[in-house]
Enzyme design. Structure first.
Site, mmCIF file in Angstrom:
data_model
loop_
_atom_site.group_PDB
_atom_site.id
_atom_site.type_symbol
_atom_site.label_atom_id
_atom_site.label_comp_id
_atom_site.label_asym_id
_atom_site.label_seq_id
_atom_site.Cartn_x
_atom_site.Cartn_y
_atom_site.Cartn_z
ATOM 1 N N ARG A 50 0.825 -1.217 0.000
ATOM 2 C CA ARG A 50 0.000 0.000 0.000
ATOM 3 C C ARG A 50 0.858 1.266 0.000
ATOM 4 N NH1 ARG A 50 -4.660 -1.816 4.327
ATOM 5 N NH2 ARG A 50 -5.907 -2.979 2.829
ATOM 6 N N GLU B 224 -1.964 -9.038 -4.844
ATOM 7 C CA GLU B 224 -3.295 -9.654 -4.958
ATOM 8 C C GLU B 224 -3.191 -11.142 -5.292
ATOM 9 O OE1 GLU B 224 -6.093 -8.674 -4.021
ATOM 10 O OE2 GLU B 224 -5.564 -6.597 -3.616
ATOM 11 N N TYR C 227 0.035 -23.533 -5.390
ATOM 12 C CA TYR C 227 -0.567 -23.130 -6.677
ATOM 13 C C TYR C 227 0.464 -22.471 -7.605
ATOM 14 C CZ TYR C 227 -5.144 -24.026 -4.680
ATOM 15 O OH TYR C 227 -6.230 -24.625 -4.124
ATOM 16 N N TYR D 86 -11.757 -10.691 -10.322
ATOM 17 C CA TYR D 86 -11.398 -10.056 -9.049
ATOM 18 C C TYR D 86 -10.083 -9.277 -9.172
ATOM 19 C CZ TYR D 86 -9.331 -9.287 -4.581
ATOM 20 O OH TYR D 86 -8.706 -8.660 -3.540
ATOM 21 N N ASP E 44 -14.325 -10.735 -4.178
ATOM 22 C CA ASP E 44 -13.816 -12.072 -3.857
ATOM 23 C C ASP E 44 -14.705 -12.681 -2.768
ATOM 24 O OD1 ASP E 44 -13.154 -10.739 -1.552
ATOM 25 O OD2 ASP E 44 -11.051 -11.343 -1.549
ATOM 26 N N CYS F 287 -15.663 -8.239 9.782
ATOM 27 C CA CYS F 287 -16.724 -9.165 9.353
ATOM 28 C C CYS F 287 -16.058 -10.490 8.964
ATOM 29 C CB CYS F 287 -17.499 -8.548 8.189
ATOM 30 S SG CYS F 287 -19.075 -9.363 7.935
ATOM 31 N N CYS G 291 -19.500 -7.778 15.276
ATOM 32 C CA CYS G 291 -20.529 -6.762 14.998
ATOM 33 C C CYS G 291 -20.474 -5.594 15.980
ATOM 34 C CB CYS G 291 -21.916 -7.406 15.026
ATOM 35 S SG CYS G 291 -22.070 -8.754 13.849
HETATM 36 FE FE1 SF4 Z 1 -20.481 -8.026 9.361
HETATM 37 FE FE2 SF4 Z 1 -21.602 -7.736 11.781
HETATM 38 FE FE3 SF4 Z 1 -20.693 -5.626 10.450
HETATM 39 FE FE4 SF4 Z 1 -22.869 -6.876 9.636
HETATM 40 S S1 SF4 Z 1 -22.582 -5.787 11.559
HETATM 41 S S2 SF4 Z 1 -21.161 -6.180 8.355
HETATM 42 S S3 SF4 Z 1 -22.322 -8.974 10.116
HETATM 43 S S4 SF4 Z 1 -19.473 -7.330 11.242
#
Ligand code: SF4
Length: 346
Positions: free
Chosen positions: A24, A36, A81, A119, A137, A191, A199
């Site tokens: 970066r 990548e 690979y 991608y 991806d 996520c 979350c």
């Molecule tokens: Fe992912 Fe949870 Fe954020 Fe929704 S709230 S994008 S499930 S980390």
């Protein structure tokens, strides 16, 4: 519009939290491309030393186009690979001929090059050339499955097309490279896969339908892969005078790389002895632990032996410890036996 607000919040978070990664610092198309392709193989932390070594040895696309296969395989050793690095060389040669030693800047031109799929083309075009295209991806599909609470199977091409059309509506007019990287960063840091999204600290939680409906941890949906074929092998380290016998693989999986003496079935000590006695005077046979390596469609189940012989055959290719470490690329599939070999050769 909800999409624009989502993108604004995501980019704000990304600019404050993005990781300091070597590719970066100077996002040239060559660096973006190498990183990548490497990132498709393994985790970011594992890629860093590979990336730095690669650009130090082959700083330009011209260097890559002219690199020998042995040098390339050595730089790639451990990533797996190997076809990907072979395609990179082919791609570099085309770019030298057709684009004056640069990667082309449009998504369509990139897509025509060997080893560059949708991608990677999207990532290079957006990050290095600031083009307005998405780079989707598995991570991005996971994030959007959760955000939109969609239960489509993300391994299906029809799902990828559907998601692409949706994600395109989130693209900003500028900084599409940052948008794509922000999605990847969100997928890598917050996520995360395997039913464990963070979350509570997510910058786009308020837009997330999967979170609101309590289903985020159940998404994405993926069909279970078919079982892999199993292949049995015997791997033999034939050693003498601090050297080991190697062979160059002529065809099939891992073609062009080096391997120890290999038989395509599991053999008992007596069977192996009978086989090797034809060519060698055997001094000692030592069984080694069994090992397994899993490729995408096949599993190797390996039985190993260390065999000390009085002398090699005239036509044998042999390697010292130092050559094994610096010249000959041995696939990761043999890593258990390479460890034994390196400690034996000293
Ligand atoms: Fe992912 Fe949870 Fe954020 Fe929704 S709230 S994008 S499930 S980390």
């Amino acid at each position: 519009m909800k999409e624009q607000e989502f993108t604004k919040d995501l980019l704000y978070w990304y600019n404050k939290n993005k990781r300091d990664l070597p590719w970066r610092k100077q996002a040239t198309s060559y660096y973006v491309w190498i990183s990548e392709i490497m990132l498709q193989q393994t985790r970011v932390e594992a890629v860093k030393p590979y990336f730095l070594r690669f650009i130090q040895e082959l700083p330009t696309l011209f260097d890559l186009a002219n690199a020998s296969d042995d040098v390339l395989h050595k730089l790639w050793q451990g990533l797996g690979y190997y076809n990907r690095v072979k395609n990179m060389k082919k791609c570099a040669q085309i770019c030298v001929e057709k684009y004056q030693g640069n990667l082309p800047s449009t998504y369509q031109e990139l897509l025509e090059l060997p080893g560059i799929g949708p991608y990677t083309a999207g990532a290079i075009a957006s990050i290095a050339f600031d083009k307005k295209v998405v780079a989707i991806d598995g991570n991005v599909l996971r994030v959007f499955s959760r955000i939109l609470c969609l239960e489509d199977d993300i391994l299906k091409n029809s799902t990828k097309k559907k998601f692409q059309a949706i994600i395109e509506t989130y693209l900003p007019d500028e900084d599409c490279g940052d948008f794509n990287q922000a999605l990847m960063e969100l997928g890598a840091m917050i996520c995360i896969p395997n039913g464990a999204p963070l979350c509570n600290i997510c910058p786009v939680q308020k837009y997330c339908k999967g979170y609101k409906e309590g289903k985020a941890h159940l998404l994405p949906i993926k069909t279970i892969k078919k079982g892999r074929r199993q292949e049995d092998k015997t791997i033999v380290l034939i050693v003498s005078n601090h050297q080991v016998v190697l062979h160059k693989r002529k065809e099939g999986l891992l073609q062009g790389l080096y391997e120890y003496t290999t038989f395509s079935k599991k053999m008992s000590e007596a069977e192996l002895k009978r086989e090797l006695m034809i060519d060698y005077h055997i001094e000692k046979i030592q069984p080694l632990p069994e090992a397994k390596h899993v490729f995408s469609h096949v599993e190797w189940h390996m039985q190993g032996y260390l065999v000390e012989v009085e002398a090699f055959q005239k036509e044998d290719l042999t390697s010292t410890k130092q050559q094994l470490e610096t010249i000959y690329a041995i696939p990761t599939a043999f890593k258990e036996y390479t460890k034994v070999c390196l400690s034996y050769l000293k």
